[in-house]
Design a protein around this motif. Structure first.
Motif, short mmCIF file in Angstrom:
data_model
loop_
_atom_site.label_atom_id
_atom_site.label_comp_id
_atom_site.label_asym_id
_atom_site.label_seq_id
_atom_site.Cartn_x
_atom_site.Cartn_y
_atom_site.Cartn_z
N GLY A 182 0.82 -1.21 0.00
CA GLY A 182 0.00 0.00 0.00
C GLY A 182 0.85 1.26 0.00
O GLY A 182 0.61 2.18 -0.79
N GLU A 183 1.86 1.29 0.87
CA GLU A 183 2.72 2.49 0.94
C GLU A 183 3.50 2.69 -0.35
O GLU A 183 3.68 3.81 -0.82
CB GLU A 183 3.68 2.39 2.13
N LYS A 184 3.94 1.57 -0.94
CA LYS A 184 4.69 1.63 -2.21
C LYS A 184 3.78 2.18 -3.32
O LYS A 184 4.20 3.03 -4.12
CB LYS A 184 5.16 0.22 -2.56
N ALA A 185 2.54 1.69 -3.37
CA ALA A 185 1.60 2.13 -4.42
C ALA A 185 1.21 3.60 -4.21
O ALA A 185 1.13 4.37 -5.19
CB ALA A 185 0.35 1.24 -4.39
N LEU A 186 1.01 4.00 -2.95
CA LEU A 186 0.66 5.40 -2.66
C LEU A 186 1.81 6.34 -3.05
O LEU A 186 1.58 7.42 -3.59
CB LEU A 186 0.32 5.57 -1.17
N GLU A 187 3.03 5.89 -2.77
CA GLU A 187 4.20 6.70 -3.11
C GLU A 187 4.31 6.88 -4.62
O GLU A 187 4.58 7.98 -5.12
CB GLU A 187 5.46 6.01 -2.56
N LYS A 188 4.08 5.79 -5.33
CA LYS A 188 4.13 5.82 -6.80
C LYS A 188 3.06 6.77 -7.35
O LYS A 188 3.33 7.54 -8.30
CB LYS A 188 3.91 4.41 -7.34
N LEU A 189 1.87 6.72 -6.77
CA LEU A 189 0.79 7.63 -7.20
C LEU A 189 1.21 9.08 -6.98
O LEU A 189 1.06 9.94 -7.86
CB LEU A 189 -0.50 7.36 -6.43
N GLN A 190 1.76 9.34 -5.79
CA GLN A 190 2.16 10.70 -5.43
C GLN A 190 3.25 11.21 -6.39
O GLN A 190 3.19 12.35 -6.84
CB GLN A 190 2.67 10.71 -4.00
N ASN A 191 4.20 10.33 -6.69
CA ASN A 191 5.28 10.72 -7.61
C ASN A 191 4.76 11.04 -9.00
O ASN A 191 5.42 11.72 -9.78
CB ASN A 191 6.33 9.59 -7.71
N SER A 192 3.60 10.49 -9.33
CA SER A 192 3.00 10.75 -10.64
C SER A 192 1.90 11.82 -10.54
O SER A 192 1.08 11.97 -11.44
CB SER A 192 2.41 9.47 -11.21
N SER A 193 1.88 12.53 -9.36
CA SER A 193 0.88 13.58 -9.12
C SER A 193 -0.55 13.07 -9.23
O SER A 193 -1.44 13.78 -9.68
CB SER A 193 1.09 14.76 -10.08
N LEU A 194 -0.75 11.81 -8.81
CA LEU A 194 -2.09 11.23 -8.78
C LEU A 194 -2.51 11.07 -7.31
O LEU A 194 -1.66 11.00 -6.43
CB LEU A 194 -2.12 9.87 -9.45
N SER A 195 -3.82 11.04 -7.07
CA SER A 195 -4.28 10.77 -5.71
C SER A 195 -5.28 9.63 -5.73
O SER A 195 -5.76 9.23 -6.79
CB SER A 195 -4.89 12.03 -5.11
N LEU A 196 -5.58 9.09 -4.56
CA LEU A 196 -6.49 7.95 -4.45
C LEU A 196 -7.90 8.30 -4.93
O LEU A 196 -8.41 9.35 -4.64
CB LEU A 196 -6.58 7.48 -3.01
#
Lengths: 196, 196
Positions: A182-196
């Motif tokens: 979960g933390e890895k996926a959230l970090e990847k989203l954040q790095n791509s300027s995406l949110s949940l």
């Protein structure tokens, strides 16, 4: 641990040992709640603290073990885990000892990753989950006479597949593994300027 | 449940009840391992199955409850949870009953989300985790005399913050919550053609 709420704590009126054996300690407590109500027979289980480890090799393989569990009467994939022995100088050393004994892997970079309880209502102990990256094979397994454990190297996609299907039912292991994913996926989203 | 590995199952040579009380049942078994080794005193804890629920309102708030837990002696945020009572016609009805009693929320769309064990080595029961979306406030809390529970509505970001800091230590609750967050984040990555 949130200790601000001591006003919610129960008062122990009486405490007896019901079972006090090497592998199980049960206490029965007569408690009084802040609202004045009483529970005459609340049972607590005292165990030593437990440890487990998300161990990942240099080539990004997750080290899992497979063994029989008599409570559910089934065999399944698990994280390497064990008891924090009194002789161990630290919780991390306990986890490193268990990983080496059960799998033969060691070294790498270690950190405390999660602090969980199997059941804070009944259990007085904690489970400390470590993350170990870049571990490497150092030795052969060194199992106890009562252990029958096979070692398995899984890719992250195989771990996700296992988790999605509740292939790891032991919640104190599923929780840190899902936390890692979960933390890895959230970090990847954040790095791509995406949110949940 | 993987039953292919029956060859790893332990043979029970003797089984006695050590404690058989309304709130705790302990069995001691003398078992023989497939390799011939024996454990004369393996302890099993028999509980009824447990349920919990990730309940989310129509405006995307997660319904959590806050209560004291005597095992760890602390008060913390939790999912609504309880026992699958014999009288309940199904596990889902047990979870719906607990949510209504503890929080006053109900209705919405329900599905079984995860099947976990607090400890498959010692516990013979399972915990069934439900996901309930679009729930709505139907009534006031209806607590038992021994329950002191406050209800809290959290955003998904507040839940993630709580999980990151191990604010939910009960692993059978942290696991399905991280599973929910993890699956949602993985789906979002996939929809954006990204991978972990």
């Amino acid at each position: 641990m949130d200790k601000r709420d001591d006003k919610m704590a129960w008062k122990v009126l009486k405490s007896d040992y019901v079972v006090k054996e090497p592998w199980l300690t049960v206490r029965r407590e007569h408690v009084q709640l802040p609202n004045g109500n009483e529970i005459p027979d609340y049972y607590l289980l005292d165990y030593p603290d437990w440890v487990n480890v998300i161990a990942i090799t240099k080539d990004q393989k997750f080290i899992l073990v497979r063994q029989y569990r008599h409570g559910l009467g089934y065999t399944s994939m698990e994280l390497c885990a064990g008891v924090a022995e009194k002789e161990d100088p630290s919780l991390m050393v306990s986890a490193q000892r268990e990983l080496l004994e059960e799998t033969g892997y060691g070294n790498g970079n270690w950190s405390l990753f999660a602090e969980l309880s199997v059941n804070p209502g009944t259990h007085t102990n904690m489970t400390y989950c470590f993350l170990a990256t870049d571990v490497e094979k150092l030795a052969e397994q060194n199992l106890e006479a009562t252990e029958d454990i096979s070692v398995h190297l899984l890719t992250i996609d195989e771990v996700i597949e296992l988790l999605r299907n509740d292939g790891i039912k032991q919640s104190v292991q599923a929780a840190p593994l899902w936390k890692y994913i979960g933390e890895k996926a959230l970090e990847k989203l954040q790095n791509s300027s995406l949110s949940l």
